[in-house]
Design a protein around this motif. Structure first.
Motif, PDB file in Angstrom:
ATOM      1  N   PHE A  82       0.831  -1.207   0.000  1.00  0.00           N
ATOM      2  CA  PHE A  82       0.000   0.000   0.000  1.00  0.00           C
ATOM      3  C   PHE A  82       0.864   1.254   0.000  1.00  0.00           C
ATOM      4  CE2 PHE A  82      -2.407   3.244   2.395  1.00  0.00           C
ATOM      5  CZ  PHE A  82      -3.481   3.375   1.532  1.00  0.00           C
ATOM      6  N   PHE A  83       1.925   1.202   0.789  1.00  0.00           N
ATOM      7  CA  PHE A  83       2.844   2.344   0.866  1.00  0.00           C
ATOM      8  C   PHE A  83       3.475   2.615  -0.498  1.00  0.00           C
ATOM      9  CE2 PHE A  83       7.039   4.161   1.723  1.00  0.00           C
ATOM     10  CZ  PHE A  83       6.716   5.202   2.568  1.00  0.00           C
ATOM     11  N   TYR A  84       3.943   1.552  -1.158  1.00  0.00           N
ATOM     12  CA  TYR A  84       4.587   1.754  -2.469  1.00  0.00           C
ATOM     13  C   TYR A  84       3.584   2.229  -3.509  1.00  0.00           C
ATOM     14  CZ  TYR A  84       8.635  -0.400  -0.407  1.00  0.00           C
ATOM     15  OH  TYR A  84       9.704  -0.648   0.400  1.00  0.00           O
ATOM     16  N   THR A  85       2.330   1.722  -3.404  1.00  0.00           N
ATOM     17  CA  THR A  85       1.296   2.207  -4.321  1.00  0.00           C
ATOM     18  C   THR A  85       1.192   3.719  -4.228  1.00  0.00           C
ATOM     19  OG1 THR A  85       0.038   0.207  -3.891  1.00  0.00           O
ATOM     20  CG2 THR A  85      -1.146   2.012  -4.893  1.00  0.00           C
ATOM     21  N   GLN A  86       1.096   4.197  -2.980  1.00  0.00           N
ATOM     22  CA  GLN A  86       0.910   5.644  -2.804  1.00  0.00           C
ATOM     23  C   GLN A  86       2.137   6.427  -3.260  1.00  0.00           C
ATOM     24  OE1 GLN A  86      -1.922   6.573  -2.445  1.00  0.00           O
ATOM     25  NE2 GLN A  86      -2.690   4.572  -1.849  1.00  0.00           N
ATOM     26  N   ILE A  87       3.328   5.891  -2.960  1.00  0.00           N
ATOM     27  CA  ILE A  87       4.552   6.589  -3.375  1.00  0.00           C
ATOM     28  C   ILE A  87       4.571   6.760  -4.898  1.00  0.00           C
ATOM     29  CG2 ILE A  87       7.041   6.240  -3.689  1.00  0.00           C
ATOM     30  CD1 ILE A  87       6.805   7.149  -1.010  1.00  0.00           C
ATOM     31  N   ILE A  88       4.205   5.669  -5.602  1.00  0.00           N
ATOM     32  CA  ILE A  88       4.300   5.728  -7.061  1.00  0.00           C
ATOM     33  C   ILE A  88       3.202   6.609  -7.651  1.00  0.00           C
ATOM     34  CG2 ILE A  88       4.004   4.296  -9.124  1.00  0.00           C
ATOM     35  CD1 ILE A  88       6.815   4.518  -7.747  1.00  0.00           C
ATOM     36  N   ILE A  89       2.009   6.556  -7.073  1.00  0.00           N
ATOM     37  CA  ILE A  89       0.944   7.422  -7.585  1.00  0.00           C
ATOM     38  C   ILE A  89       1.306   8.885  -7.316  1.00  0.00           C
ATOM     39  CG2 ILE A  89      -1.470   8.094  -7.245  1.00  0.00           C
ATOM     40  CD1 ILE A  89      -2.113   5.177  -7.013  1.00  0.00           C
TER      41      ILE A  89
ATOM     42  N   LEU B 170      -2.867   9.884   2.196  1.00  0.00           N
ATOM     43  CA  LEU B 170      -2.735   8.471   2.580  1.00  0.00           C
ATOM     44  C   LEU B 170      -1.343   8.181   3.123  1.00  0.00           C
ATOM     45  CD1 LEU B 170      -4.728   6.913  -0.340  1.00  0.00           C
ATOM     46  CD2 LEU B 170      -5.387   7.004   2.046  1.00  0.00           C
ATOM     47  N   LEU B 171      -0.325   8.828   2.552  1.00  0.00           N
ATOM     48  CA  LEU B 171       1.039   8.592   3.040  1.00  0.00           C
ATOM     49  C   LEU B 171       1.237   9.158   4.439  1.00  0.00           C
ATOM     50  CD1 LEU B 171       3.316   9.222  -0.045  1.00  0.00           C
ATOM     51  CD2 LEU B 171       3.036   7.113   1.224  1.00  0.00           C
ATOM     52  N   ILE B 172       0.695  10.364   4.685  1.00  0.00           N
ATOM     53  CA  ILE B 172       0.873  10.961   6.010  1.00  0.00           C
ATOM     54  C   ILE B 172       0.136  10.120   7.051  1.00  0.00           C
ATOM     55  CG2 ILE B 172       0.514  13.033   7.414  1.00  0.00           C
ATOM     56  CD1 ILE B 172       0.486  14.621   4.794  1.00  0.00           C
ATOM     57  N   ALA B 173      -1.052   9.623   6.669  1.00  0.00           N
ATOM     58  CA  ALA B 173      -1.855   8.863   7.623  1.00  0.00           C
ATOM     59  C   ALA B 173      -1.421   7.407   7.701  1.00  0.00           C
ATOM     60  CB  ALA B 173      -3.330   8.949   7.238  1.00  0.00           C
TER      61      ALA B 173
END
Lengths: 114, 500
Positions: free
Chosen positions: B95-102, B132-135
């Motif tokens: 999930f973390f990598y998804t958000q980083i890439i988006i 989403l990344l901050i949370a």
């Protein structure tokens, strides 16, 4: 006239955002504000007329401009997803801060002065 | 080129969502996207002319690609790579990598678009991914910080949307060029959105708390590239529409002073870095022609500083004075601090010289004070005690990230090697010397605590209305041609006083 009403909607949303204490109310105020913005797009696209711009034989020139309407559709979708995200965040916060008062949440969750 | 660009925009979104289905190779996929961006940025630097194209008609998507976007994209690619290296051995989920890439993809998209609606979409996607990344840690505090961020940016973007439709009304196109000849309220509303999003001036006071309370890799990403998504459109508008150039420069000068003013008194390392982000963004805006290079060096240096600050034993600078840092970490910290202070041999020097050369006369004093303030507050890091403790609990990923970022800083020297002349070298040395002197004589012992009232959530939203009035007034002045820049600058300072 309509324009004035729309700006009143945007402003009342904005003031709600500033003056309402409850986090839930703030989210609703933001929704009011975005409703105002959406209405403004619709108003601007209807400046030249109200007819749906569909290609046909009998041409009238008073078509509504489709571009702002198409654009605001994107904004509506984005606004919806942001509202959803915020509500999820508020649900999580409500477990430990049942009153959802912004001042309280802020006091509990901001680092103290060193 | 056209096909490549479209693939390059679509790829992060496509990969971002597929990462979720293939969690085992998530890291590799993310790495691939970042490397692809790096390659794309290098291709842009080889372009001889500006590449511009429209999708659909004149109300469709307009993309402009030139060296300026190249610099920003390169920053984004390098910072994302470093953050991925840093997280390589951690237990971050797919999930973390998804958000980083988006996040990476949407930031990239802002760096090439030249119309207000694609910019809006990209900025909103950034808000969601950043939220989403901050949370991500799911603690109450992180959720509150993230919510606060989303509130501020979404409210600003609503104002921006009203501005965008006003531009459309007068030109039947959403292109950036349409700012010329648009009513002043359109420009004011659009600027309000971009200023809040980019963390500029008082509308950027949401930034210190958000960036300092996030996790280390996330704050590196936020400070390194995400705020630049708000800054880039301002720079681009200033270059395309010469009328808004003075206003962008005014905001550049004032925000760099505001950020530095807070930073010199700050005792918390991460908050200090966040305030410096506010100040350094001012340097980018102060000379829009050369903002790209400054953005690159700032992105590299700030993300490495955040990564280093994340592994220091404490966040409180007072406590750090009594704890020895392991020497290798200290060396990395000092290199980064030297670069941001503008010391020769690191590209922060070249960027600063280039920016100073392109200032207008009235900006020079403000920017020199800001440079001095930067030297003062980074003396806090440079004079920390260090010792060879040997107990290295730092992961290898950290070192590869830092090597990449600091190596980038050294290589980037080549971009503007003409900076190395005797005159250019002496001036930053004097600035740094004066800064250190001021630090030892005064700031080291100073116990002034600036009030954090302006950073409270309600004030952040309320200040937006003040900034909006200010912007209306600036742009009306511009429209009437009565106001001279110096005059508005003066009144600006008065208002500044009132707000503080």
């Amino acid at each position: 006239m309509l324009e004035a009403f729309i700006f009143a909607t945007i402003l009342s949303g904005f003031f709600g955002l500033v003056f309402k204490e409850n986090l839930m109310m703030k989210i609703i105020s933001m929704d009011v504000m975005s409703t105002g913005v959406i209405a403004y797009y619709v108003l601007i696209s209807s400046r030249n007329g109200l007819f749906t711009p569909i290609f046909s034989d009998n041409t009238t020139n008073n078509y509504a401009d489709p571009v702002p309407q198409a654009v605001i559709l994107t904004a509506i979708v984005i606004g919806l997803s942001i509202q959803a995200l915020m509500l999820v965040g508020v649900m999580k916060l409500a477990q430990n801060n049942p009153t959802l008062e912004t001042k309280e949440i802020e006091k509990n969750n901001t680092p103290m002065k060193s | 080129m056209k096909a490549l660009t479209i693939i390059w925009i679509a790829l992060p979104l496509f990969i971002g969502f597929s990462i979720y289905l293939l969690p085992r190779i998530a890291r590799y996929l993310a790495l691939g996207v970042a490397i692809f961006s790096l390659g794309y940025a290098l291709i842009i630097f080889n372009l001889t002319s500006t590449f511009e194209f429209k999708l659909l008609d004149n109300f469709g998507v307009i993309l402009v690609i030139d060296n300026l976007s190249g610099f920003f994209i390169l920053t984004n690619a390098l910072v994302t790579l470093a953050v991925l290296f840093y997280c390589w051995q951690s237990d971050k989920t797919a999930f973390f990598y998804t958000q980083i890439i988006i996040l990476h993809g949407s930031v990239n998209a802002t760096f090439i678009c030249a119309d207000f609606i694609s910019l809006y979409v990209a900025l909103e996607v950034i808000s969601i991914a950043a939220f989403l990344l901050i949370a991500y840690p799911r603690s109450d505090r992180s959720i509150w910080v993230a919510l606060r961020y989303l509130f501020v940016s979404n409210t600003a973007m609503l104002f921006y949307l009203v501005g965008a439709v006003l531009v459309y009304q007068s030109h039947h196109s959403f292109s950036f060029v349409g700012l010329r000849g648009s009513p002043p309220e359109a420009m004011a509303l659009i600027f309000l959105g971009l200023l809040a999003k980019g963390g500029i001036f008082v509308s950027g006071l949401w930034l210190p708390l958000t960036h300092s309370e996030s996790e280390t890799p996330v704050s590196a990403m936020l400070s390194g590239v995400v705020v630049k998504a708000g800054v880039y459109p301002l720079v681009r508008c200033a270059l395309m529409v010469s009328e808004v150039d003075p206003i962008v420069r005014i905001f550049g000068a004032t925000t760099s002073l505001l950020g530095v003013g807070y930073a010199v008194f700050e005792k918390d390392s991460k908050r200090m870095l966040a305030f410096h982000t506010v100040s350094q963004l001012g340097f980018i805006l102060a000379a829009p022609e050369v903002g790209g290079f400054y953005a690159l060096t700032h992105g590299l240096v700030k993300s490495s500083l955040f990564l280093i600050a994340g592994i220091l034993p404490s966040r409180n600078l007072k406590e750090l004075k009594h704890m020895a840092i392991d020497t290798p970490i200290w060396i990395a910290l000092v290199m980064a601090s030297f670069s941001i202070s503008g010391f020769p041999l690191l590209s922060g020097f070249g960027a600063k010289v280039l920016t100073m050369k392109n200032l207008l006369p009235w900006q020079v004093i403000a920017m020199n004070i800001a440079a001095l303030g930067t030297a003062i507050s980074f003396a806090k890091f440079i004079f920390l005690p260090h010792a060879r403790t040997g107990e290295s609990h730092v992961k290898a990923g950290f070192w590869s990230a830092i090597t990449l970022l600091l190596g980038g800083l050294i290589i980037a020297n080549g971009i503007y090697y003409e900076a190395y002349s005797v005159n250019n070298i002496i001036k930053p040395l004097i600035t740094i010397f004066l800064g250190w002197l001021a630090y030892h004589l005064f700031f080291q012992k100073a116990i002034i605590q600036l009030s954090r009232t302006a950073e409270e959530f309600n004030h952040l939203i309320g200040v937006m209305s003040l900034v909006l009035i200010l912007l209306f007034w600036l742009f009306f002045g511009l429209g009437n041609g009565l106001q001279t820049t110096a005059n508005s600058y003066l009144s600006f300072q008065i208002l500044f006083h009132h707000i503080l």
